[in-house]
Scaffold this active site. Sequence first.
Site, PDB file in Angstrom:
ATOM      1  N   SER A   1       0.840  -1.193   0.000  1.00 51.77           N
ATOM      2  CA  SER A   1       0.000   0.000   0.000  1.00 51.77           C
ATOM      3  C   SER A   1       0.875   1.242   0.000  1.00 51.77           C
ATOM      4  CB  SER A   1      -0.901   0.013   1.230  1.00 51.77           C
ATOM      5  OG  SER A   1      -1.468   1.305   1.387  1.00 51.77           O
TER       6      SER A   1
ATOM      7  N   HIS B   1      -1.092  -1.083  -4.415  1.00 49.14           N
ATOM      8  CA  HIS B   1      -2.388  -0.866  -3.764  1.00 49.14           C
ATOM      9  C   HIS B   1      -2.563   0.610  -3.427  1.00 49.14           C
ATOM     10  CE1 HIS B   1      -5.958  -2.211  -1.538  1.00 49.14           C
ATOM     11  NE2 HIS B   1      -5.642  -1.288  -0.646  1.00 49.14           N
TER      12      HIS B   1
ATOM     13  N   ASP C   1      -4.863   3.368  -1.492  1.00 51.67           N
ATOM     14  CA  ASP C   1      -5.893   3.637  -0.488  1.00 51.67           C
ATOM     15  C   ASP C   1      -6.444   5.034  -0.737  1.00 51.67           C
ATOM     16  OD1 ASP C   1      -5.981   1.280   1.260  1.00 51.67           O
ATOM     17  OD2 ASP C   1      -3.900   1.771   1.688  1.00 51.67           O
TER      18      ASP C   1
ATOM     19  N   MET D   1      -9.032   7.836   0.073  1.00 51.45           N
ATOM     20  CA  MET D   1      -9.911   8.260   1.175  1.00 51.45           C
ATOM     21  C   MET D   1     -10.362   9.697   0.943  1.00 51.45           C
ATOM     22  SD  MET D   1      -7.732   6.745   4.389  1.00 51.45           S
ATOM     23  CE  MET D   1      -6.831   5.184   4.239  1.00 51.45           C
TER      24      MET D   1
ATOM     25  N   HIS E   1      -8.502   1.006  -4.126  1.00 54.32           N
ATOM     26  CA  HIS E   1      -9.482   0.728  -3.078  1.00 54.32           C
ATOM     27  C   HIS E   1     -10.141   2.058  -2.715  1.00 54.32           C
ATOM     28  CE1 HIS E   1     -10.030  -0.246   1.505  1.00 54.32           C
ATOM     29  NE2 HIS E   1     -11.182  -0.075   0.882  1.00 54.32           N
TER      30      HIS E   1
ATOM     31  N   MET F   1     -12.333   4.277  -0.737  1.00 52.05           N
ATOM     32  CA  MET F   1     -13.028   4.543   0.535  1.00 52.05           C
ATOM     33  C   MET F   1     -13.664   5.918   0.403  1.00 52.05           C
ATOM     34  SD  MET F   1     -10.149   2.973   3.111  1.00 52.05           S
ATOM     35  CE  MET F   1      -8.814   3.020   1.906  1.00 52.05           C
TER      36      MET F   1
ATOM     37  N   MET G   1     -11.410  -6.029   5.111  1.00 57.87           N
ATOM     38  CA  MET G   1     -10.636  -5.138   5.972  1.00 57.87           C
ATOM     39  C   MET G   1     -10.428  -5.821   7.319  1.00 57.87           C
ATOM     40  SD  MET G   1      -9.975  -2.580   4.097  1.00 57.87           S
ATOM     41  CE  MET G   1      -9.232  -1.537   5.376  1.00 57.87           C
TER      42      MET G   1
ATOM     43  N   ASP H   1      -6.565  -6.658   3.996  1.00 62.31           N
ATOM     44  CA  ASP H   1      -5.927  -5.352   4.148  1.00 62.31           C
ATOM     45  C   ASP H   1      -6.029  -4.914   5.603  1.00 62.31           C
ATOM     46  OD1 ASP H   1      -4.985  -2.773   4.018  1.00 62.31           O
ATOM     47  OD2 ASP H   1      -6.424  -2.072   2.532  1.00 62.31           O
TER      48      ASP H   1
END
Length: 232
Positions: free
Chosen positions: A13, A38, A40, A42, A72, A74, A143, A181
């Site tokens: 990540s 990866h 993340d 957000m 991913h 979020m 998660m 993750d």
Amino acid sequence: MTAATSDYLIAPSILSADFARLGEEVDDVLASGADIVHFDVMDNHYVPNLTIGPMVCEALRRHGVTAPIDAHLMVKPVDRLIGDFIDAGASYVTFHPEASEHIDRSLQLIRDGGCKSGLVFNPATPLSFLDHVMDKVDMILLMSVNPGFGGQSFLPGTLDKLREARRRIDASGRDIRLEIDGGVKIDNIAEIARAGADTFVAGSAVFKASNPEDPHRYDGVIDDFRQALAGA
């Protein structure tokens, strides 16, 4: 049923990488044997943090990164960013069922854009969201921490949830990856694999080498992950 050792994929990540030299960081970790990059993503709405958007994905592609990029999301609402990450060069786009008004439609948007699709399950989110969409899912991401921040500890209850997800995948007969993750480390990755995971996101456990000038600084930790998985 656990995956064959050769099928295990390691997905560092970049949330834990040095953003001032991100291209080099990604180059180095891939050269050390990592499989997937990866992301993340957000938005400070769905989760209480703000990270990166599609421009970073596009920049890594322009930099020359050819490895799969696993975005991913979020974020809420999610559909607009699905299109943006497809255009930016993502390979996988995964999202949380709570972030979509129409899960089937969002999954189809990803597939229609030429990417592989996935659903992400927080620790308290039931796997029943999969009941009617297994035919549209290429990846299930569990998660093992509550989303929002890196460096958290693995929640042991996730192991039972992994086993249930693995049962669902095996029963479907479909080629669906099972990703984990949160809090994945060398000392627990084998146990996580035995519970059914085949794709492992690791952030701080990877991007912690002390010498940023050494392009081989990730060789040891990636090798250690591989050796631990060989014992799963």
